[in-house]
Write a protein that holds these residues in place. Structure first.
Motif, PDB file in Angstrom:
ATOM      1  N   ILE A 103       0.448  -1.223  -0.127  1.00 56.42           N
ATOM      2  CA  ILE A 103      -0.145   0.162   0.118  1.00 56.42           C
ATOM      3  C   ILE A 103       0.748   0.953  -0.378  1.00 56.42           C
ATOM      4  O   ILE A 103       0.497   2.185  -1.185  1.00 56.42           O
ATOM      5  N   LEU A 104       1.754   1.100   1.034  1.00 52.10           N
ATOM      6  CA  LEU A 104       2.630   2.751   0.767  1.00 52.10           C
ATOM      7  C   LEU A 104       3.586   2.421  -0.679  1.00 52.10           C
ATOM      8  O   LEU A 104       3.985   3.579  -1.705  1.00 52.10           O
ATOM      9  N   GLY A 105       3.829   1.667  -0.994  1.00 48.61           N
ATOM     10  CA  GLY A 105       4.376   1.513  -2.197  1.00 48.61           C
ATOM     11  C   GLY A 105       3.365   2.202  -3.592  1.00 48.61           C
ATOM     12  O   GLY A 105       3.913   2.880  -3.906  1.00 48.61           O
ATOM     13  N   LEU A 106       2.046   1.820  -3.325  1.00 49.19           N
ATOM     14  CA  LEU A 106       1.190   2.425  -3.987  1.00 49.19           C
ATOM     15  C   LEU A 106       1.075   3.847  -4.024  1.00 49.19           C
ATOM     16  O   LEU A 106       1.360   3.823  -5.337  1.00 49.19           O
ATOM     17  N   ILE A 107       1.168   4.597  -2.658  1.00 45.80           N
ATOM     18  CA  ILE A 107       0.385   5.737  -2.611  1.00 45.80           C
ATOM     19  C   ILE A 107       1.598   6.611  -3.075  1.00 45.80           C
ATOM     20  O   ILE A 107       1.398   7.437  -3.847  1.00 45.80           O
ATOM     21  N   THR A 108       3.028   6.327  -3.154  1.00 44.41           N
ATOM     22  CA  THR A 108       3.708   6.785  -3.283  1.00 44.41           C
ATOM     23  C   THR A 108       4.214   6.664  -4.885  1.00 44.41           C
ATOM     24  O   THR A 108       4.511   8.364  -5.468  1.00 44.41           O
ATOM     25  N   ALA A 109       3.924   5.712  -5.394  1.00 45.49           N
ATOM     26  CA  ALA A 109       4.241   5.651  -7.109  1.00 45.49           C
ATOM     27  C   ALA A 109       2.341   6.217  -7.359  1.00 45.49           C
ATOM     28  O   ALA A 109       2.824   7.044  -8.133  1.00 45.49           O
ATOM     29  N   VAL A 110       1.883   6.268  -7.280  1.00 44.98           N
ATOM     30  CA  VAL A 110       0.250   6.777  -7.636  1.00 44.98           C
ATOM     31  C   VAL A 110      -0.001   8.154  -7.314  1.00 44.98           C
ATOM     32  O   VAL A 110      -0.625   9.168  -7.986  1.00 44.98           O
ATOM     33  N   GLY A 111       0.878   9.165  -5.825  1.00 48.09           N
ATOM     34  CA  GLY A 111       0.404  10.583  -4.929  1.00 48.09           C
ATOM     35  C   GLY A 111       0.304  11.266  -6.019  1.00 48.09           C
ATOM     36  O   GLY A 111      -0.097  12.402  -5.967  1.00 48.09           O
ATOM     37  N   GLY A 112       1.522  10.890  -6.599  1.00 50.68           N
ATOM     38  CA  GLY A 112       1.724  12.737  -7.133  1.00 50.68           C
ATOM     39  C   GLY A 112       0.778  12.423  -7.937  1.00 50.68           C
ATOM     40  O   GLY A 112       0.439  14.071  -8.637  1.00 50.68           O
ATOM     41  N   GLY A 113       0.374  11.711  -8.450  1.00 53.34           N
ATOM     42  CA  GLY A 113       0.139  11.770 -10.361  1.00 53.34           C
ATOM     43  C   GLY A 113      -1.423  12.633  -9.816  1.00 53.34           C
ATOM     44  O   GLY A 113      -2.689  13.288 -10.493  1.00 53.34           O
ATOM     45  N   ILE A 114      -2.019  11.368  -8.834  1.00 51.99           N
ATOM     46  CA  ILE A 114      -3.700  12.174  -8.455  1.00 51.99           C
ATOM     47  C   ILE A 114      -3.715  13.417  -8.261  1.00 51.99           C
ATOM     48  O   ILE A 114      -4.502  14.183  -8.158  1.00 51.99           O
ATOM     49  N   LEU A 115      -2.669  13.945  -7.236  1.00 52.38           N
ATOM     50  CA  LEU A 115      -3.028  15.527  -7.140  1.00 52.38           C
ATOM     51  C   LEU A 115      -2.809  16.374  -8.229  1.00 52.38           C
ATOM     52  O   LEU A 115      -3.337  17.146  -8.207  1.00 52.38           O
ATOM     53  N   ARG A 116      -1.626  15.871  -9.029  1.00 47.92           N
ATOM     54  CA  ARG A 116      -2.154  16.389 -10.433  1.00 47.92           C
ATOM     55  C   ARG A 116      -2.836  16.674 -11.128  1.00 47.92           C
ATOM     56  O   ARG A 116      -3.381  18.005 -11.245  1.00 47.92           O
ATOM     57  N   ASP A 117      -3.274  15.573 -11.167  1.00 44.57           N
ATOM     58  CA  ASP A 117      -4.706  15.704 -12.372  1.00 44.57           C
ATOM     59  C   ASP A 117      -6.092  16.406 -11.513  1.00 44.57           C
ATOM     60  O   ASP A 117      -7.146  16.907 -11.697  1.00 44.57           O
ATOM     61  N   LEU A 118      -5.984  16.303 -10.422  1.00 46.78           N
ATOM     62  CA  LEU A 118      -7.031  17.585  -9.318  1.00 46.78           C
ATOM     63  C   LEU A 118      -6.694  18.673  -9.596  1.00 46.78           C
ATOM     64  O   LEU A 118      -7.570  19.554  -9.566  1.00 46.78           O
ATOM     65  N   VAL A 119      -5.766  18.766  -9.839  1.00 45.08           N
ATOM     66  CA  VAL A 119      -4.955  21.231  -9.638  1.00 45.08           C
ATOM     67  C   VAL A 119      -5.629  21.027 -10.657  1.00 45.08           C
ATOM     68  O   VAL A 119      -6.149  22.317 -11.522  1.00 45.08           O
ATOM     69  N   LEU A 120      -5.823  20.129 -11.704  1.00 45.70           N
ATOM     70  CA  LEU A 120      -6.056  20.415 -13.028  1.00 45.70           C
ATOM     71  C   LEU A 120      -7.251  20.151 -13.449  1.00 45.70           C
ATOM     72  O   LEU A 120      -7.823  19.947 -14.601  1.00 45.70           O
ATOM     73  N   GLY A 121      -7.787  19.253 -12.943  1.00 46.25           N
ATOM     74  CA  GLY A 121      -9.324  19.382 -12.875  1.00 46.25           C
ATOM     75  C   GLY A 121      -9.826  18.736 -13.439  1.00 46.25           C
ATOM     76  O   GLY A 121     -10.502  18.399 -14.098  1.00 46.25           O
ATOM     77  N   ILE A 122      -8.800  17.008 -13.615  1.00 46.31           N
ATOM     78  CA  ILE A 122      -8.585  15.756 -14.733  1.00 46.31           C
ATOM     79  C   ILE A 122      -9.506  15.199 -13.508  1.00 46.31           C
ATOM     80  O   ILE A 122      -8.414  14.129 -12.973  1.00 46.31           O
ATOM     81  N   THR A 123     -11.217  14.395 -13.907  1.00 43.57           N
ATOM     82  CA  THR A 123     -11.429  14.110 -13.180  1.00 43.57           C
ATOM     83  C   THR A 123     -12.036  12.591 -13.513  1.00 43.57           C
ATOM     84  O   THR A 123     -12.891  13.365 -14.606  1.00 43.57           O
ATOM     85  N   PRO A 124     -12.474  11.280 -13.558  1.00 48.69           N
ATOM     86  CA  PRO A 124     -10.795  10.961 -12.231  1.00 48.69           C
ATOM     87  C   PRO A 124      -9.935  11.187 -13.049  1.00 48.69           C
ATOM     88  O   PRO A 124      -9.578  10.981 -13.839  1.00 48.69           O
ATOM     89  N   PRO A 125      -8.964  11.017 -11.805  1.00 45.74           N
ATOM     90  CA  PRO A 125      -7.154  11.214 -12.162  1.00 45.74           C
ATOM     91  C   PRO A 125      -7.131   9.665 -13.148  1.00 45.74           C
ATOM     92  O   PRO A 125      -7.552   8.387 -13.032  1.00 45.74           O
ATOM     93  N   ALA A 126      -5.906   9.775 -13.619  1.00 46.08           N
ATOM     94  CA  ALA A 126      -5.288   8.991 -15.552  1.00 46.08           C
ATOM     95  C   ALA A 126      -5.059   7.753 -14.441  1.00 46.08           C
ATOM     96  O   ALA A 126      -5.370   6.388 -14.751  1.00 46.08           O
ATOM     97  N   THR A 127      -5.017   7.937 -12.759  1.00 43.29           N
ATOM     98  CA  THR A 127      -4.401   6.368 -12.390  1.00 43.29           C
ATOM     99  C   THR A 127      -5.555   5.763 -12.396  1.00 43.29           C
ATOM    100  O   THR A 127      -5.361   4.525 -11.430  1.00 43.29           O
ATOM    101  N   PHE A 128      -7.199   5.941 -11.414  1.00 41.10           N
ATOM    102  CA  PHE A 128      -7.964   5.253 -11.980  1.00 41.10           C
ATOM    103  C   PHE A 128      -8.572   5.325 -13.113  1.00 41.10           C
ATOM    104  O   PHE A 128      -9.724   4.230 -13.056  1.00 41.10           O
ATOM    105  N   ARG A 129      -8.224   5.489 -14.314  1.00 41.31           N
ATOM    106  CA  ARG A 129      -8.891   4.621 -15.021  1.00 41.31           C
ATOM    107  C   ARG A 129      -7.746   3.778 -16.108  1.00 41.31           C
ATOM    108  O   ARG A 129      -8.577   3.060 -16.051  1.00 41.31           O
ATOM    109  N   ASP A 130      -6.544   3.647 -15.528  1.00 37.99           N
ATOM    110  CA  ASP A 130      -5.910   2.396 -16.103  1.00 37.99           C
ATOM    111  C   ASP A 130      -5.138   2.157 -15.313  1.00 37.99           C
ATOM    112  O   ASP A 130      -3.597   2.550 -14.400  1.00 37.99           O
ATOM    113  N   PRO A 131      -5.276   1.094 -15.285  1.00 40.49           N
ATOM    114  CA  PRO A 131      -5.111   0.536 -13.832  1.00 40.49           C
ATOM    115  C   PRO A 131      -3.463   0.070 -14.251  1.00 40.49           C
ATOM    116  O   PRO A 131      -2.675  -0.806 -13.276  1.00 40.49           O
ATOM    117  N   VAL A 132      -2.748   0.022 -15.069  1.00 36.95           N
ATOM    118  CA  VAL A 132      -1.049  -0.763 -15.617  1.00 36.95           C
ATOM    119  C   VAL A 132      -0.221   0.169 -14.506  1.00 36.95           C
ATOM    120  O   VAL A 132       0.461  -0.791 -14.364  1.00 36.95           O
TER     121      VAL A 132
END
Lengths: 219, 219, 219
Positions: free
Chosen positions: A36-65
């Motif tokens: 879980i901590l590995g996952l949060i570290t890896a996808v956390g920055g991208g989620i914050l970025r997309d929220l700030v830019l108004g891209i919802t749902p963030p890319a991390t949520f749309r593509d599981p790769v």
């Protein structure tokens, strides 16, 4: 371009997953905690970025790769860590953590700049850089807050500044050269500044004297 | 109105930057740490507010003036702090921190109420107040979490409540008087409640007895 | 359906308010601290969910009923806690906290899945589950970070995994059976997995040996 970007994002995902998983192992979390901590570290920055830019749902949520790659990395780290912990290679641990963290910082910073560009914010260099820095440092900040350790952005010299320099370089170069070399140069700059800073132990002024530092215990 | 609002926001930015920078200095962070914590404290509440209201990218990302003011403030504080730390004026430190924090809380609370108004939420007093409180306390909560200290909203008496009272007053007054006096009154109410609370050391019931408090160590 | 959903949400709000309030009482916070931590725990997951899905302002801000229920619960807990603390029923405390936390986790997980469904993301099982987990664990993570304790998602065995299983079950069942039984089944699965895990003390491999665990003190 798409291939280049995908490779960059996978590099960043792997690097930050390793950094998060290693932090969790140091905190002696169990298998799930490490993943879980590995996952949060890896996808956390991208989620914050997309929220700030108004891209919802963030890319991390749309593509599981990215999440799948992250979980596999943390599992791999956990299994090797079990063995490695028996041997206590503290130097290797510190060096790997430093390298992975710097690599992830560099890659995600320029990925953030690119996402802000595509969101139509190319004219505002301030916004581009700000979003780049948040994408770069966001995952690590979440990792440190959740693992209850002092955030790297405060204690590692020129950490956020390295990200800022890389974001500025990438945003400026983008106007004169193609995207791929601009992003490569920005990433490299971040990693170079981090390495130089660590190698020469660049020291910044602290408000208190050395004796007080020891008492306060936060360095 | 625009001038009044700009002045308010600059006051809040300066106050919260000082509060964040002083906290970082107390934690003995280096120059960059002080600047970053000052910046996060100053712009954090506004970013949370804009995300909640769906205003993306948040205002802080579009206009660099607030970030520039914040960085300059933290730099100034850092330079004076180096000198001041030699003299150890603990009372001055505490008083300045209290004043800056209360001022920022008051100003950002009413700025938050106004932003929610402009976002077309003027009819919902609950939403107006909630957004006002988040704008007011958000920066300080981020500061405390990142600096690894107990959040003010839990340990300072009537901290969030002062913000809530100011937000309610501002939201209600807005319906009967012009915006400028409504916002001024709301801000003043927050600062007044904070000062009264500190002066009279308003004490609220705790669940445990005094002996247990000492053992648990969180006050 | 609306009644069922409302009942679910109120159950989750009550459960997480109690969990947040009890954590605040353990940390010896005062009346306001207890109410605020109860509120953040109860509404935090839903706010994160709505931000991720681009629903702004989040539902919590538009309808005050959940906040009012949460504040009343925390007040009730605080008043009984004052009396109960005198008697020191540690086991009852632990059991109540466990039950409330598991109940809130189960309910909010399926509410999150449903919200993602309604936001038009029904085809993406990955996204449905991810949003379900964030809704389920979000409030508790905020509670733990703000209360400065190790987040449950790292230290409680199969905590996030229980939420993930419930979200997957709910998302899959939704395709074959009506929404109400799908949500009920998902919630029940989460609570059941949590109870089994606690009862049999399911233990996962840790990277370090047992002696080191004791030294590091995080279990």
């Amino acid at each position: 371009m798409e291939t280049f970007l995908f490779v960059l994002e996978i590099i960043g995902t792997v690097a930050f997953s390793v950094s998060g998983a290693m932090t969790a192992i140091k905190k002696n979390m169990d298998l799930f905690g490490v993943v879980i901590l590995g996952l949060i570290t890896a996808v956390g920055g991208g989620i914050l970025r997309d929220l700030v830019l108004g891209i919802t749902p963030p890319a991390t949520f749309r593509d599981p790769v990215y999440s799948i790659v992250s979980v596999l990395c943390s599992l791999a780290i956990f299994l090797t860590a079990v063995r490695r912990a028996l041997n206590h290679h503290h130097r290797l641990y510190d060096f790997t953590l430093f390298l992975m963290d710097s690599l992830g910082l560099g890659v995600f910073t320029v990925v953030g700049v690119r996402t802000a560009f595509l969101a139509g914010q190319g004219d505002n260099l301030f916004l581009l850089s700000f979003v780049g820095v948040i994408t770069g440092v966001g995952g690590g900040v979440l990792r440190d807050v959740l693992a209850q350790q002092p955030p790297y952005i405060f204690v590692k010299h020129v950490y956020a500044v390295a990200s800022l320099l890389g974001a500025l370089a990438c945003g400026l170069l983008w106007r004169v050269i193609p995207a791929v070399p601009a992003m490569a140069a920005g990433s490299l700059l971040v990693v170079t500044v981090r390495c130089l800073s660590a190698h020469y132990r660049w020291s910044l002024p602290h408000p208190h004297s050395a004796e007080e530092t020891e008492k306060n215990g936060l360095t």
